[in-house]
Enzyme design. Structure first.
Site, PDB file in Angstrom:
ATOM      1  N   GLU A 148      56.750 -56.316  70.802  1.00  0.00           N
ATOM      2  CA  GLU A 148      57.398 -56.921  71.965  1.00  0.00           C
ATOM      3  C   GLU A 148      58.710 -56.183  72.172  1.00  0.00           C
ATOM      4  O   GLU A 148      59.652 -56.357  71.393  1.00  0.00           O
ATOM      5  CB  GLU A 148      57.633 -58.418  71.724  1.00  0.00           C
ATOM      6  CG  GLU A 148      56.364 -59.207  71.429  1.00  0.00           C
ATOM      7  CD  GLU A 148      55.328 -59.129  72.533  1.00  0.00           C
ATOM      8  OE1 GLU A 148      55.678 -58.715  73.661  1.00  0.00           O
ATOM      9  OE2 GLU A 148      54.160 -59.458  72.293  1.00  0.00           O
TER      10      GLU A 148
ATOM     11  N   CYS B 104      65.415 -60.585  76.492  1.00  0.00           N
ATOM     12  CA  CYS B 104      64.554 -59.432  76.758  1.00  0.00           C
ATOM     13  C   CYS B 104      63.898 -59.501  78.129  1.00  0.00           C
ATOM     14  O   CYS B 104      63.581 -58.456  78.712  1.00  0.00           O
ATOM     15  CB  CYS B 104      63.498 -59.287  75.664  1.00  0.00           C
ATOM     16  SG  CYS B 104      62.443 -60.731  75.456  1.00  0.00           S
TER      17      CYS B 104
END
Length: 492
Positions: A239, A273
């Site tokens: 990720e 993020c």
């Protein structure tokens, strides 16, 4: 240098840090291989946990978070310098407990074997998928959401019946130590364990022969993690992140969009993020939108210093990096709108800043920002906006503001990203029934809910041949029956 080249000054995202042991860390680093051997031995001796055992593990994790929620909130805030308590409660405590609740509700049905069709030539027989634990899962977590990005993957790893080793970030040393203590009190070390340390430990962790490794961080380090894992053929979930764009279309109310984008961007001071990284706006509305976004930021945060609702930047290094982005942009002609607060720096806070007129090759347009800075970029047509996005690496998230279905469909069809929220920001990442993950340079693999359960499981195909199956008759020496079967199957 062999192994992981974790160099924070070599184009690494702000999620990466110079992984150094904390000055007050005097204990010896853990023996990773011994811990892995202990968990592997437990897998061999006890096999896959039952449904009841998995539910018990999930309940224990949920109760751990509930019972220590106030301590966790305080500890995370101390690591940041200041982090809004409500932001931790919303994005960490609620996220983890909702994730556990969702998995707990559906786990029994997920664990059931799934029936699959058998080809006509192989009947009578039955086919099914049986989900088995992979074994031992490694989780290498970042600092920006030290609970969600640690306990979220842990939830799905436990649901799938795995043992787990966790390496949290050393940039949140208090939280990492507290997690180690709480996990140690909640689970036996052969089921779940937390290891803490710096760059050497992180490098060694990634080279362990896990059955699966989940890493959250930057694309740069993600490549190194993948190389390290490949030596053991360890499958990975990465990720990563990137520059998540917002496309504001002319039909959407400008001030409403500005408020929604401000809420998502300045949450956790932009250290998310999937935070909006830059906003693409019809060219003639660029300055008007920038003004509206600045007004929305001031409404949310009328003061910065002394405001417990506004989160500090995690470290001095990241503070300097963000300040450098602003200085560089301003020196090349960008217009900066920023809330003035002379005392903010003392609390390692950077006030929200909106930038227009930023040159294309500025650092703020090349690197993931990971802070409360928003470049606003003008476009002439939707095609121009789409080309602007597609000429860059695929982002972790994409945001579109429009009420026109054709425009939304066009944008979704012609772009690629990890996930999407239409007329909002970041909300798709909070949905337990949607997979969360990147694509291309923003990551590989996805988890959350069912997708996380499957990701942390081995999907084992099982075919059961019926006692009256005649397939063994189609064999050498090939005769009339074999030729008849092949003619029928080939449609001759």
């Amino acid at each position: 240098m062999s192994g992981l080249d974790i160099d924070p000054l070599a184009g690494v995202s702000p999620k990466e840090t110079p992984m150094k042991f904390s000055p007050d860390q005097t204990e010896m680093p853990p023996d990773l291989h011994a811990l892995l051997a202990l968990q592997r031995d437990d897998v061999r001796r006890h096999g896959a946990p039952s449904y009841a055992q998995r539910i018990a593990a999930l309940d224990a994790l949920s109760n751990m978070v509930k019972q220590h929620r106030h301590e966790l909130v305080r500890t995370i805030s101390a690591d940041f310098g200041n982090r809004a308590a409500t932001e931790t409660e919303l994005s960490e405590l609620m996220s983890v407990r909702n994730g556990i609740k969702h998995v707990r509700t559906h786990l029994k049905s997920w664990m059931r074997p799934q029936r699959r069709k058998v080809g006509i030539a192989f009947r009578p027989a039955s086919a099914q998928i049986v989900y088995q634990p992979l074994g031992v899962i490694g989780i290498l977590a970042p600092w920006n959401y030290p609970l969600t990005l640690t306990l979220g993957p842990l939830t799905e790893a436990l649901a799938a019946g795995n043992r787990v080793m966790i390496k949290p970030s050393e940039l949140t040393p208090r939280t990492s130590a507290l997690l180690g203590k709480l996990i140690g009190e909640t689970f036996p070390v052969e089921q779940v364990t937390v290891v803490t340390g710096g760059p050497d430990l992180a490098e060694a962790f990634c080279t362990l022969p896990f059955d699966h490794l989940l890493f959250t961080g930057s694309t740069h380090v993600g490549r190194q993690v993948m190389i390290a894992a490949a030596r053991n053929l360890t499958p990975v979930t990465l990720e990563l992140g990137g520059k998540s764009p917002v496309v504001l279309c002319r039909d959407y109310p400008l001030r409403k969009a500005a408020r929604i984008i401000a809420i998502g961007k300045f949450f956790n001071a932009g250290q998310t993020c999937v935070a909006p990284d830059y906003v693409l706006v019809p060219r003639d509305l660029t300055e008007t939108f920038a003004d509206a976004l600045f007004d929305a930021a001031r409404e949310l945060y009328p003061t910065i210093a002394g405001n417990d609702d506004y989160t500090s930047i995690i470290s001095d290094r990241h503070y300097r990096r963000l300040a450098g982005m602003i200085d560089e942009a301003e020196s090349t002609g960008a217009k900066i709108r920023q809330i003035a607060d002379v005392h903010a720096a003392a609390e390692r806070k950077i006030p929200p800043a909106i930038l227009t007129g930023v040159v294309a090759d500025a650092t703020i347009m090349r690197d993931e920002i990971f802070g409360p800075l928003v470049p606003v970029v003008g476009y002439d047509s939707l095609d121009d906006a789409i080309n602007f996005i597609n000429n860059r690496p695929k982002p972790l998230a994409l945001y579109c503001f429009s009420h026109r279905c054709a425009v939304i469909a066009d944008l979704l069809e012609r772009t690629r990203s990890g996930g999407v929220t239409v007329n909002g920001t970041m909300l798709h990442a909070a949905q337990e029934d949607l997979p969360f993950g990147g694509v291309g340079e923003s990551g590989t693999g996805a988890y959350h809910g069912y997708d996380g359960f499957v990701r942390m499981s081995h999907s084992r195909g099982v075919l059961r041949v019926n006692r009256f199956n005649m397939f063994d008759r189609v064999a050498a020496p090939y005769g009339k029956l074999s030729r008849l079967v092949t003619r029928i199957m080939l449609g001759k």
